[in-house]
Enzyme design. Structure first.
Site, PDB file in Angstrom:
ATOM      1  N   ASN A   1       0.859  -1.182   0.000  1.00  0.00           N
ATOM      2  CA  ASN A   1       0.000   0.000   0.000  1.00  0.00           C
ATOM      3  C   ASN A   1       0.891   1.226   0.000  1.00  0.00           C
ATOM      4  O   ASN A   1       1.371   1.676   1.042  1.00  0.00           O
ATOM      5  CB  ASN A   1      -0.920  -0.001   1.223  1.00  0.00           C
ATOM      6  CG  ASN A   1      -1.906  -1.149   1.157  1.00  0.00           C
ATOM      7  OD1 ASN A   1      -2.904  -1.078   0.449  1.00  0.00           O
ATOM      8  ND2 ASN A   1      -1.599  -2.233   1.864  1.00  0.00           N
ATOM      9  N   GLU A   2       1.115   1.740  -1.193  1.00  0.00           N
ATOM     10  CA  GLU A   2       2.043   2.847  -1.373  1.00  0.00           C
ATOM     11  C   GLU A   2       1.354   4.170  -1.033  1.00  0.00           C
ATOM     12  O   GLU A   2       0.132   4.211  -0.859  1.00  0.00           O
ATOM     13  CB  GLU A   2       2.511   2.868  -2.841  1.00  0.00           C
ATOM     14  CG  GLU A   2       3.305   1.633  -3.266  1.00  0.00           C
ATOM     15  CD  GLU A   2       4.736   1.603  -2.720  1.00  0.00           C
ATOM     16  OE1 GLU A   2       5.043   2.328  -1.752  1.00  0.00           O
ATOM     17  OE2 GLU A   2       5.549   0.824  -3.260  1.00  0.00           O
TER      18      GLU A   2
END
Ligand code: F6R
Length: 642
Positions: free
Chosen positions: A162-163
């Site tokens: 989850n950037e």
């Protein structure tokens, strides 16, 4: 909301944080918690549902779980696992796949039923991905939800993949990897261009549903992002900050990863501290830089307003503290890194005697000497010391294949020119064979022994050119070519005994008064750290038998990447613009590393630019603190043997 920290020292921290002395003890603790969950579920005849992570961080946790399985009978028969993520696209049998990682690091060594193992599928057709992601979520729910989720943290602040930009309620989905994440993965893939651009990851929302979340982080490389995740505002820019909203989360850190948290880095802001001389120096330098005032202009009010009131009461007024710290910093500066002959040296970083010293600079790779301390190296030679350099490893990993082709062509042409036809034919044969290998070479494929030798020779020639430019005679240039370096390409656990013996021999030959070495301790498996450990062990052993060691000082420079913080610097060597230029020319001799080295790390600047930025930054900081304004400063810390 997460449990509030009521203790004064942790009041800046918005999640519960536990700090362990090292990652071994921390990993054992995490493994024991997982084992407890597995056993508790076993007793009830239920399944334990584990959310697992990959990467360097959880490796020791898995090692301990394997040990618990083998030595203490911990069974994984009742365990269901869900991995956080997988690259996309990715074949499960590829070296870099998370399937391979999990099998190698855990599943192949325990009695888990592989039917209970779930890892996102990197082989799906694009139009199958969404349905797969939905099914992954449902499967977690159907299994009863995650009992525990392990997390690492990326330097972008990602959890899972989850950037930055991820939403707090996101579910399992396909995502685009951040550039920094791909750069961090580039070593495993043999270059960033081979790292997939996408991944399938559990969402932040998926992670949140776990009954217990443990985020682990080790080493100094994670310290900055940990500070932001623990003390920063919640923001989609740093997805790990979302964990501040969970009641079930705990951050488990080693001391290095925790080192930038306020309670460790700037403890006077968090609690009533005991003011040691080191802490006073650190705090005064911090205060001056923080409020942008030279040290000698700091006032009692400045101290009082920044958590240092007790210091002023105990040892003040400000004027006295200012003068003391200013003088301490002033005394670190010397244009005589080998000591200034015939002067009082009581306030100088180095001894005046002997006036002419035996000096040896240890350079882990063939260019660290000039990149990190080129100016000092030049000064030492100019000032008439007997300066040696030892290139500890051959550095062949960082040479491009096309350079090998170029040098082979040169060698063949030269052999032809001088009529050495047999030799030319031999070189031609090698040339054909190696070009054929290069044509089908896979990322990270280990070179033939001959190519490794050629690459080492390329770097050797460059290092000789650099050292000659500095002013060293050829007989003072030593190539250790320590065997561990190539040996490590084939095996993980290697012995360093022959490396130590070789280093002892060289030291005995030179009998140095000064040893300069790269003091990079952040990456425990990195070449710099291994090289330091070998040198240190050699010196330690020699100190028991050899008289000359009593008069031998060990100075550390910080390697190619960072600089020592100002308050730690014990010798600051100023460079004139001309010396900076000469240093640049010495760095230029390392042509194979110019423009685009094989492993540029995460800093796109060329080495000479990086080196000049770093030394001019240090000079600028000395200036801001109110000391003299130099063009550049190289910094050193003295290692004291106890
Ligand atoms: C791994 C994962 C990532 C890593 C993170 C840190 O499954 O999802 O979030 O945990 O990139 O990686 P390492 O541990 O290699 O520093």
């Amino acid at each position: 909301m997460a449990r509030l920290n009521l203790l004064e020292e942790t009041r800046f921290e918005k999640v519960p944080v536990s700090v362990y002395p090292d990652q071994n003890s921390a990993s054992k603790n995490v493994a024991n918690r997982i084992a407890e969950i597995i056993r508790a579920k076993q007793e009830k005849g239920e399944k334990a549902v584990l959310g697992l992570a990959t990467g360097a961080t959880p490796v020791k946790v898995y090692q301990e779980l394997i040990r618990l399985h083998k030595e203490e009978g911990l069974s994984f028969k009742n365990v269901i696992t869900f991995n956080l993520d997988e690259y996309y696209p990715m074949q499960p049998d590829a070296d870099q796949s998370y399937v391979t990682f999990m099998n190698k690091n855990l599943f192949d060594h325990v009695d888990i039923d592989k039917a209970n193992v779930n890892i996102p599928d990197g082989t799906l057709a694009p139009d199958q991905v969404n349905a797969f992601c939905e099914a992954y979520e449902q499967k977690i729910t159907a299994a009863g939800g995650l009992d525990i989720q392990l997390l690492g943290i990326g330097r972008t602040g990602h959890i899972g993949f989850n950037e930055p930009g991820s939403a707090p309620n996101s579910g399992t989905r396909i995502v685009t990897l951040d550039d920094l994440t791909r750069r961090d993965a580039s070593r495993a893939f043999g270059g960033k261009e081979n790292v997939p651009r996408k991944a399938i990851t559990m969402g932040v929302g998926t992670i949140f549903k776990a009954r217990e979340i443990i985020l682990m982080a080790w080493t100094e490389t994670k310290a900055e992002i940990i500070k932001k995740a623990v003390e920063g505002e919640i923001s989609s820019e740093i997805p790990a900050t979302y964990l501040q909203l969970s009641d079930n989360v705990e951050f488990i850190l080693d001391e290095a990863a925790a080192s930038l948290l306020t309670r460790f880095d700037l403890p006077w802001l968090a609690e009533d501290v005991t003011w040691t001389p080191t802490l006073i120096k650190k705090a005064v330098v911090w205060l001056a830089l923080e409020i942008n005032k030279p040290i000698l202009k700091l006032t009692d009010e400045d101290y009082n307003a920044h958590g240092m009131a007790k210091l002023v009461t105990e040892t003040g007024p400000a004027y006295n503290i200012n003068i003391r710290i200013f003088n301490e910093l002033q005394h670190t500066i010397t244009g005589w890194p080998g000591g200034k002959p015939n002067v009082d040296d009581s306030q100088r970083p180095e001894r005046a005697n002997p006036a002419k010293k035996n000096v040896i600079v240890f350079s882990p790779h063939p260019d660290d000497d000039v990149i990190s301390m080129g100016g000092t190296f030049i000064r030492l030679a100019d000032q008439g010391h007997n300066v040696h350099v030892a290139y500890q490893t051959c550095g062949n990993t960082a040479v491009w294949d096309d350079d090998v082709v170029r040098y082979l062509e040169f060698a063949e042409d030269l052999a032809n020119q001088i009529g050495a036809n047999t030799e030319a034919a031999q070189i031609n044969q090698i040339y054909d064979e190696e070009r054929a290998i290069f044509a089908t070479k896979k990322p990270n494929q280990i070179d033939t022994e001959l190519v490794r030798k050629i690459k080492a020779l390329i770097r050797k020639g460059e290092a000789i050119a650099g050292a000659r430019l500095v002013g060293l005679p050829d007989e003072n240039i030593h190539f250790q070519d320590l065997p561990f370096y190539d040996r490590q390409k084939f095996a993980k656990d290697v012995s360093f005994e022959d490396d130590i013996q070789q280093t002892m021999e060289l030291l005995r030959q030179v009998k140095p008064h000064q040893v300069f070495a790269a003091g990079d301790f952040a990456d425990p498996h990195g070449t710099h750290k291994v090289c330091f450990d070998i040198l240190f062990e050699a010196l330690r052993r020699l100190s028991k038998t050899d008289e000359w060691t009593k008069d031998c000082w060990l100075w550390l420079y910080r390697g190619a990447w960072h600089e020592y913080p100002i308050h730690e610097i014990e010798m600051a060597v100023p460079l004139s613009p001309q010396e900076v230029y000469r240093k640049r020319l010495a760095i230029f001799k390392h042509q194979s590393q110019k423009d685009l080295p094989v492993f540029p790390g995460d800093d796109p600047r060329e080495f000479w630019v990086r080196a000049e930025d770093r030394t001019s930054d240090t000079a600028a900081m000395y200036d801001r603190l109110g000391l003299a304004n130099y063009e550049a400063i190289e910094a050193f810390v003295r290692w004291k043997f106890d």
